[in-house]
Write an enzyme that holds these catalytic residues in place. Sequence first.
Site, PDB file in Angstrom:
ATOM      1  N   ARG A  13      46.039  44.551  38.671  1.00 10.32           N
ATOM      2  CA  ARG A  13      44.885  44.427  39.561  1.00 10.32           C
ATOM      3  C   ARG A  13      43.698  44.066  38.685  1.00 10.32           C
ATOM      4  O   ARG A  13      43.787  43.982  37.478  1.00 10.32           O
ATOM      5  CB  ARG A  13      44.618  45.699  40.364  1.00 10.32           C
ATOM      6  CG  ARG A  13      44.916  47.067  39.729  1.00 10.32           C
ATOM      7  CD  ARG A  13      44.133  47.389  38.520  1.00 10.32           C
ATOM      8  NE  ARG A  13      42.701  47.287  38.742  1.00 10.32           N
ATOM      9  CZ  ARG A  13      41.813  47.219  37.779  1.00 10.32           C
ATOM     10  NH1 ARG A  13      42.199  47.207  36.507  1.00 10.32           N
ATOM     11  NH2 ARG A  13      40.535  47.139  38.049  1.00 10.32           N
ATOM     12  N   GLY A  14      42.588  43.747  39.390  1.00  8.19           N
ATOM     13  CA  GLY A  14      41.424  43.232  38.662  1.00  8.19           C
ATOM     14  C   GLY A  14      41.351  41.740  38.899  1.00  8.19           C
ATOM     15  O   GLY A  14      42.316  41.021  38.635  1.00  8.19           O
ATOM     16  N   ALA A  15      40.218  41.253  39.397  1.00  3.25           N
ATOM     17  CA  ALA A  15      40.148  39.867  39.853  1.00  3.25           C
ATOM     18  C   ALA A  15      40.681  38.858  38.834  1.00  3.25           C
ATOM     19  O   ALA A  15      41.580  38.076  39.150  1.00  3.25           O
ATOM     20  CB  ALA A  15      38.702  39.547  40.247  1.00  3.25           C
ATOM     21  N   ASP A  19      34.562  40.661  42.408  1.00  3.91           N
ATOM     22  CA  ASP A  19      35.783  40.008  42.897  1.00  3.91           C
ATOM     23  C   ASP A  19      35.488  38.659  43.520  1.00  3.91           C
ATOM     24  O   ASP A  19      36.364  37.803  43.596  1.00  3.91           O
ATOM     25  CB  ASP A  19      36.484  40.922  43.904  1.00  3.91           C
ATOM     26  CG  ASP A  19      37.043  42.152  43.216  1.00  3.91           C
ATOM     27  OD1 ASP A  19      36.282  43.127  43.005  1.00  3.91           O
ATOM     28  OD2 ASP A  19      38.227  42.120  42.843  1.00  3.91           O
ATOM     29  N   ARG A  60      46.675  39.083  47.915  1.00  5.05           N
ATOM     30  CA  ARG A  60      45.449  39.871  48.164  1.00  5.05           C
ATOM     31  C   ARG A  60      44.339  38.887  48.537  1.00  5.05           C
ATOM     32  O   ARG A  60      44.288  37.785  48.012  1.00  5.05           O
ATOM     33  CB  ARG A  60      45.034  40.712  46.944  1.00  5.05           C
ATOM     34  CG  ARG A  60      45.946  41.877  46.643  1.00  5.05           C
ATOM     35  CD  ARG A  60      45.401  42.738  45.505  1.00  5.05           C
ATOM     36  NE  ARG A  60      44.329  43.638  45.947  1.00  5.05           N
ATOM     37  CZ  ARG A  60      43.631  44.408  45.109  1.00  5.05           C
ATOM     38  NH1 ARG A  60      43.849  44.350  43.809  1.00  5.05           N
ATOM     39  NH2 ARG A  60      42.697  45.228  45.558  1.00  5.05           N
TER      40      ARG A  60
HETATM   41  C1  LIG Z   1      37.015  42.486  36.230  1.00  4.54           C
HETATM   42  S1  LIG Z   1      37.896  43.215  37.534  1.00  4.54           S
HETATM   43  C2  LIG Z   1      36.932  42.861  38.882  1.00  4.54           C
HETATM   44  C3  LIG Z   1      37.112  43.850  40.026  1.00  4.54           C
HETATM   45  O1  LIG Z   1      38.489  44.025  40.472  1.00  4.54           O
HETATM   46  C4  LIG Z   1      38.667  45.422  40.845  1.00  4.54           C
HETATM   47  O2  LIG Z   1      39.319  45.579  42.074  1.00  4.54           O
HETATM   48  P1  LIG Z   1      40.883  46.044  42.127  1.00  4.54           P
HETATM   49  O3  LIG Z   1      41.059  47.145  41.117  1.00  4.54           O
HETATM   50  O4  LIG Z   1      41.082  46.500  43.583  1.00  4.54           O
HETATM   51  O5  LIG Z   1      41.678  44.806  41.820  1.00  4.54           O
HETATM   52  C5  LIG Z   1      37.262  45.944  40.939  1.00  4.54           C
HETATM   53  O6  LIG Z   1      36.630  45.540  42.145  1.00  4.54           O
HETATM   54  C6  LIG Z   1      36.646  45.252  39.741  1.00  4.54           C
HETATM   55  O7  LIG Z   1      35.265  45.378  39.649  1.00  4.54           O
END
Ligand SMILES: CSC[C@H]1O[C@H](OP(=O)(O)O)[C@H](O)[C@@H]1O
Length: 356
Positions: A60-62, A248, A100
Site C-alpha cells: 500500500r502507499g500511492a 494519494d 484501488r
Molecule cells: C507516500 S504514500 C501516500 C499515501 O498512501 C497511504 O494510503 P494507504 O496506506 O491506504 O495506501 C496514505 O494515504 C499515504 O499518505
Amino acid sequence: MTRQSPVTVHDKADPDTVAIRWLGHAVQLLDQRRLPAEEHWLTIEGAAGVAQAIRDMAVRGAPAIGISAAYGVALSARCADESDWQQEVRTAIDQLAESRPTAVNLFWALQRMRGVLDQCQSRTDAVSRLAETAVTIHREDLAANIAMADLAVDAMELKKPCSVLTHCNTGALATGGYGTALGVVRKLHQERLLKRVYADETRPWLQGARLTAWELARDRIPVTLNADGAAAAILAKGDVKWVIVGADRIAANGDVANKIGTYGLAVLARHHKVKFMVVAPASTVDMSVASGRDIPIEERAGDEICQFGGIRVAPEKVDAFNPVFDVTPADLIDLIVTERGVVHTPEMTGMHQLFE
Ligand SMILES: CSC[C@H]1O[C@H](OP(=O)(O)O)[C@H](O)[C@@H]1O
C-alpha cells in the site's frame, strides 16, 4: 524457471526498508499486513497476484501501488500466450486498474506501461521493454523522494531543530524507497534539524503504529506514537512546528486526497498556527481533476473499524462507515512539495505553475 537475484534498483535507500524487489521473473512484496511482527515476503509471478496484493493492502502507499502495478504489467507479458499477448497484457492492465480507486499513481503507472505496450512489436519485445519501464518507474520514484526531501528542508528554513507530526505511513514501505513525508523526516534527522516525530497511529489500518514507528525505530529516528485523537493536544502544546503528510491524489487546484484524518489535522494545524506540508511526487498530481470534489474516495469494509488486531470490538450488526481517504482543501495547506518544485498554496492558485 531459474530464480534470478533481485535487480538492484536502489543505491541510496536502506535495502532493509524497501518493500518491493524485482526478480525479473517475479516481484517480491513485503507483506505489510504482517508488520511489525513478521517480515514476510510474497513472491508473485503474475498480474492477478499483484492486483490481489494491492486490493488486500499487502502492498500500500500511492507510489508503491503504482510501482507494483507496473511490475504486474511486466509479468503479464512474460505469462502471456504468444498468440494473444497484446490482449492478455491489456486485460492485466484493466485488472490492476480495478484494485484501488484513489491513488492516481496506479493509473499514471498503468497509462505509462500501456504506452510502451502499444509500441511493442512482439511478445519478446514487450517482456523486456515493460520490465525496463517498471524498473525505471521504481528508480524514478526513489530519486524523486530524495529530491523532494532536499527541497522540503530548504523550504522549511529552519534555524534550529523542531518537532513534526505525521499521519499514516509515507516511508520506504509506501514508495520506491526513502519516502515522501518520511523522506523529509529522514533528511531533517540527517541534518540534525529534527527534535522528534509524533506519529499518528492512523486508525483503522494502523499504518502509523505498525509501519511508521517500525521504519523510524529501525533508523533510530526519535518517534513518539500517539492516538489519532491526541493530535490536537500535541499541536496545542506548541512543540510541533510542522505537520508533514503524503498524498494519494492532488487535484489541479491543489486540493489533496490523503489518508482519512488528514483533513482534520489540517484544520487543527491552521487553528494552532502550525505549518502544513504535503510531500508527493509528480505521479500523484492529477491535472485532469479540477478539485478535490472530483477525486474518488475509497470506502473499505466496515469490519475494518469494528475490530482491533483481529479482535472484534464493536457489537455485531452495528453500521460502520469506513472511508479511507479524505480531501484537504488547498487553502489549508502551506506547502506542496514535488520533485518539480514547491507550491505555496495560500498565495498560489493550484498546481498550474508546475504542471500543465
Ligand atoms: C507516500 S504514500 C501516500 C499515501 O498512501 C497511504 O494510503 P494507504 O496506506 O491506504 O495506501 C496514505 O494515504 C499515504 O499518505
